[in-house]
Design a protein around this motif. Sequence first.
Motif, PDB file in Angstrom:
ATOM      1  N   ILE A 155       9.546  57.105   5.003  1.00 11.06           N
ATOM      2  CA  ILE A 155       9.932  58.033   6.077  1.00 11.06           C
ATOM      3  C   ILE A 155       9.455  59.453   5.753  1.00 11.06           C
ATOM      4  O   ILE A 155       9.600  59.921   4.618  1.00 11.06           O
ATOM      5  CB  ILE A 155      11.462  58.000   6.274  1.00 11.06           C
ATOM      6  CG1 ILE A 155      11.858  56.677   6.953  1.00 11.06           C
ATOM      7  CG2 ILE A 155      11.938  59.179   7.098  1.00 11.06           C
ATOM      8  CD1 ILE A 155      13.334  56.498   7.157  1.00 11.06           C
ATOM      9  N   VAL A 156       8.898  60.119   6.747  1.00 10.44           N
ATOM     10  CA  VAL A 156       8.416  61.492   6.583  1.00 10.44           C
ATOM     11  C   VAL A 156       9.486  62.485   7.036  1.00 10.44           C
ATOM     12  O   VAL A 156       9.812  63.436   6.339  1.00 10.44           O
ATOM     13  CB  VAL A 156       7.106  61.703   7.389  1.00 10.44           C
ATOM     14  CG1 VAL A 156       6.681  63.165   7.346  1.00 10.44           C
ATOM     15  CG2 VAL A 156       6.008  60.808   6.849  1.00 10.44           C
ATOM     16  N   GLY A 157      10.030  62.261   8.231  1.00  9.52           N
ATOM     17  CA  GLY A 157      11.036  63.183   8.762  1.00  9.52           C
ATOM     18  C   GLY A 157      11.287  62.906  10.212  1.00  9.52           C
ATOM     19  O   GLY A 157      11.076  61.785  10.682  1.00  9.52           O
ATOM     20  N   GLN A 158      11.720  63.930  10.945  1.00 10.90           N
ATOM     21  CA  GLN A 158      11.928  63.744  12.381  1.00 10.90           C
ATOM     22  C   GLN A 158      11.453  64.961  13.171  1.00 10.90           C
ATOM     23  O   GLN A 158      11.417  66.077  12.646  1.00 10.90           O
ATOM     24  CB  GLN A 158      13.397  63.447  12.684  1.00 10.90           C
ATOM     25  CG  GLN A 158      14.350  64.574  12.400  1.00 10.90           C
ATOM     26  CD  GLN A 158      15.739  64.286  12.975  1.00 10.90           C
ATOM     27  OE1 GLN A 158      15.899  63.998  14.153  1.00 10.90           O
ATOM     28  NE2 GLN A 158      16.737  64.384  12.117  1.00 10.90           N
ATOM     29  N   VAL A 159      11.089  64.696  14.426  1.00 11.18           N
ATOM     30  CA  VAL A 159      10.587  65.761  15.291  1.00 11.18           C
ATOM     31  C   VAL A 159      11.744  66.689  15.663  1.00 11.18           C
ATOM     32  O   VAL A 159      12.793  66.229  16.108  1.00 11.18           O
ATOM     33  CB  VAL A 159       9.953  65.161  16.580  1.00 11.18           C
ATOM     34  CG1 VAL A 159       9.517  66.258  17.537  1.00 11.18           C
ATOM     35  CG2 VAL A 159       8.785  64.260  16.229  1.00 11.18           C
ATOM     36  N   ILE A 160      11.550  67.991  15.445  1.00 10.50           N
ATOM     37  CA  ILE A 160      12.618  68.930  15.830  1.00 10.50           C
ATOM     38  C   ILE A 160      12.200  69.823  16.992  1.00 10.50           C
ATOM     39  O   ILE A 160      13.023  70.506  17.585  1.00 10.50           O
ATOM     40  CB  ILE A 160      13.105  69.808  14.642  1.00 10.50           C
ATOM     41  CG1 ILE A 160      11.935  70.515  13.955  1.00 10.50           C
ATOM     42  CG2 ILE A 160      13.934  69.025  13.684  1.00 10.50           C
ATOM     43  CD1 ILE A 160      12.377  71.651  13.055  1.00 10.50           C
ATOM     44  N   GLU A 161      10.919  69.840  17.290  1.00  8.15           N
ATOM     45  CA  GLU A 161      10.430  70.677  18.390  1.00  8.15           C
ATOM     46  C   GLU A 161       9.146  70.062  18.905  1.00  8.15           C
ATOM     47  O   GLU A 161       8.316  69.618  18.114  1.00  8.15           O
ATOM     48  CB  GLU A 161      10.158  72.094  17.850  1.00  8.15           C
ATOM     49  CG  GLU A 161      10.222  73.186  18.860  1.00  8.15           C
ATOM     50  CD  GLU A 161      11.634  73.466  19.337  1.00  8.15           C
ATOM     51  OE1 GLU A 161      11.860  73.308  20.537  1.00  8.15           O
ATOM     52  OE2 GLU A 161      12.492  73.822  18.499  1.00  8.15           O
ATOM     53  N   ALA A 162       8.987  70.026  20.226  1.00  8.36           N
ATOM     54  CA  ALA A 162       7.742  69.468  20.765  1.00  8.36           C
ATOM     55  C   ALA A 162       7.254  70.287  21.945  1.00  8.36           C
ATOM     56  O   ALA A 162       8.009  70.558  22.880  1.00  8.36           O
ATOM     57  CB  ALA A 162       7.959  68.019  21.186  1.00  8.36           C
ATOM     58  N   SER A 163       5.986  70.721  21.864  1.00  8.81           N
ATOM     59  CA  SER A 163       5.368  71.359  23.026  1.00  8.81           C
ATOM     60  C   SER A 163       4.528  70.273  23.699  1.00  8.81           C
ATOM     61  O   SER A 163       4.598  69.114  23.308  1.00  8.81           O
ATOM     62  CB  SER A 163       4.507  72.544  22.579  1.00  8.81           C
ATOM     63  OG  SER A 163       3.359  72.092  21.921  1.00  8.81           O
ATOM     64  N   SER A 164       3.722  70.636  24.702  1.00  9.30           N
ATOM     65  CA  SER A 164       2.993  69.596  25.424  1.00  9.30           C
ATOM     66  C   SER A 164       2.016  68.820  24.540  1.00  9.30           C
ATOM     67  O   SER A 164       1.865  67.626  24.688  1.00  9.30           O
ATOM     68  CB  SER A 164       2.267  70.219  26.613  1.00  9.30           C
ATOM     69  OG  SER A 164       1.423  71.244  26.148  1.00  9.30           O
ATOM     70  N   ARG A 165       1.379  69.510  23.598  1.00  6.32           N
ATOM     71  CA  ARG A 165       0.363  68.820  22.789  1.00  6.32           C
ATOM     72  C   ARG A 165       0.617  68.847  21.281  1.00  6.32           C
ATOM     73  O   ARG A 165      -0.166  68.282  20.530  1.00  6.32           O
ATOM     74  CB  ARG A 165      -1.016  69.414  23.092  1.00  6.32           C
ATOM     75  CG  ARG A 165      -1.434  69.138  24.535  1.00  6.32           C
ATOM     76  CD  ARG A 165      -2.750  69.759  24.846  1.00  6.32           C
ATOM     77  NE  ARG A 165      -3.813  69.214  24.028  1.00  6.32           N
ATOM     78  CZ  ARG A 165      -5.044  69.710  23.999  1.00  6.32           C
ATOM     79  NH1 ARG A 165      -5.344  70.755  24.729  1.00  6.32           N
ATOM     80  NH2 ARG A 165      -5.972  69.160  23.256  1.00  6.32           N
ATOM     81  N   TYR A 166       1.646  69.547  20.867  1.00  3.86           N
ATOM     82  CA  TYR A 166       1.925  69.638  19.427  1.00  3.86           C
ATOM     83  C   TYR A 166       3.434  69.484  19.184  1.00  3.86           C
ATOM     84  O   TYR A 166       4.231  69.704  20.094  1.00  3.86           O
ATOM     85  CB  TYR A 166       1.438  70.976  18.865  1.00  3.86           C
ATOM     86  CG  TYR A 166      -0.061  71.109  18.948  1.00  3.86           C
ATOM     87  CD1 TYR A 166      -0.877  70.608  17.946  1.00  3.86           C
ATOM     88  CD2 TYR A 166      -0.656  71.703  20.052  1.00  3.86           C
ATOM     89  CE1 TYR A 166      -2.254  70.693  18.041  1.00  3.86           C
ATOM     90  CE2 TYR A 166      -2.045  71.797  20.158  1.00  3.86           C
ATOM     91  CZ  TYR A 166      -2.832  71.296  19.143  1.00  3.86           C
ATOM     92  OH  TYR A 166      -4.189  71.365  19.242  1.00  3.86           O
ATOM     93  N   ALA A 167       3.760  69.129  17.962  1.00  2.00           N
ATOM     94  CA  ALA A 167       5.183  68.994  17.631  1.00  2.00           C
ATOM     95  C   ALA A 167       5.441  69.445  16.199  1.00  2.00           C
ATOM     96  O   ALA A 167       4.541  69.438  15.359  1.00  2.00           O
ATOM     97  CB  ALA A 167       5.621  67.541  17.807  1.00  2.00           C
ATOM     98  N   LYS A 168       6.680  69.869  15.979  1.00  9.54           N
ATOM     99  CA  LYS A 168       7.092  70.309  14.642  1.00  9.54           C
ATOM    100  C   LYS A 168       7.988  69.232  14.037  1.00  9.54           C
ATOM    101  O   LYS A 168       8.912  68.764  14.686  1.00  9.54           O
ATOM    102  CB  LYS A 168       7.832  71.645  14.759  1.00  9.54           C
ATOM    103  CG  LYS A 168       8.114  72.308  13.437  1.00  9.54           C
ATOM    104  CD  LYS A 168       8.293  73.816  13.571  1.00  9.54           C
ATOM    105  CE  LYS A 168       9.586  74.199  14.228  1.00  9.54           C
ATOM    106  NZ  LYS A 168       9.796  75.645  14.300  1.00  9.54           N
ATOM    107  N   VAL A 169       7.703  68.851  12.795  1.00  5.40           N
ATOM    108  CA  VAL A 169       8.439  67.766  12.132  1.00  5.40           C
ATOM    109  C   VAL A 169       9.219  68.314  10.942  1.00  5.40           C
ATOM    110  O   VAL A 169       8.637  68.975  10.079  1.00  5.40           O
ATOM    111  CB  VAL A 169       7.456  66.675  11.636  1.00  5.40           C
ATOM    112  CG1 VAL A 169       8.203  65.561  10.924  1.00  5.40           C
ATOM    113  CG2 VAL A 169       6.637  66.123  12.792  1.00  5.40           C
TER     114      VAL A 169
END
Lengths: 273, 175
Positions: A155-169
């Motif tokens: 497991i790496v982590g989880q998405v905490i923020e997502a824009s239309s083409r990018y996301a922060k994990v």
Amino acid sequence: MFSRRMVLVVAVLVLLLLNIAALTVSSSRPDSAGGAAKIALHMTAPFQKGISVSLGWVRSLWNGYFKLVSTAEENGHLRLEVSRLREQLNGYHELKRLNGRMRSLLTFKEAKALNMVAAEVTGTDASPWYRTLIIDKGTDHGVAKGQPVVVPDGIVGQVIEASSRYAKVLLITDRNSAVDVLVQDTRARGVLQGGGAGECQFAYANRNDTIVVGQRIVSSGLDGVFPKGFLIGTVSDVNKGVSGIFQKVGVTPSVTFEKLEEVLVVMTPKAGS
Amino acid sequence: MAVVGYTLISILLILVQTAFLPQIPMRPLFDLLVVQVVFTALSLPGVKGGVVILMTGVLADGLSGSPFGLYITSYFWLFFSIQIAIQILHVYSRSLIYLAILAGIFIENFVALLTLSVSGANTDTLLWAVERGGVQLLWGGILGPCVYTILVEGIRCARVGLQGTVRHLKGGEGV
């Protein structure tokens, strides 16, 4: 009544207090950036991707072309020919490695029978205190806040923020991260918390549970975020202490976060399945 | 125009820290944006500089996993302190730049420690954060002035190049 300087000093103090209060509120939420994160992702993530792609190209050129030129003592024509072929070969090697990684991700994806989307890592967190990644898939590709991110290693982590083409994990090593986990052999349950410095702690491990160094830690699926049975790491350190109802257990993550290039975002987590 | 230019420099430094250095691979030894804040405070004071600092803070906070406000807070108070220092001390010297960079790294680490302690970090984490702060101060002390010089020279070259291009274009119009 009050001098201008006095008013200024009071205003600065009020501002400072308000600032501390706002920071205190946002400290309790790892996803407190909200819209600002989306703006930042929109403004910088495409350039981050550009840089990582360009650097990959430069690296392949460096490995293939320049090393060749410096070592070969042949005539110009042959050198040029060999250089061209080596560059081409290097490109094939890169493709082969990419293919290997992709095949491993695909095998893993099929084995887990989960709906996953592959994403490329384009950037990392610059701050030394927090651990996040930027990936090149966003809401346009079905990525949403809360989705788990994995690789075949674990497991790496989880998405905490997502824009239309990018996301922060948010990585599992971040101190705001918590994953419900099990010791694979003994099924002893606990919560894996990030330590901040790259290590993890197996928190709430009962003193009576037998946990030894080297045991594998897997996700329990009970947190409703991470699917059950994914490898997280191995026990690196156990300290029962002299008192208390819990023991201190250190865990070394199975994923090498510094070398991550591609990851899988689990679209439909089947918690507990 | 100046605000856009300075913000672009901030974005460039953010890209260096988040995309370029990790590819080497290497983690930033200290926050390069602190140097940019010092540079902005000294060369673009007032509201314009404030806007640049706000933009820089929002971008840094938005990209980081830190609580929102950590970077805005650090950069704003550093910017504010430098403005006050210039007004009170009437000094603009190399030593002020050096001290400002160290102060910036100190403020940033102090704010980070504050957010960590507020969010319930244990003693080990806080000690680790203090240690990290010390290392950052050390690297900032060694490399900070170099980064500042590179920034100043880079901008000077860009400005000369831009002026040359504008002059060339204006000359072309006349022909």
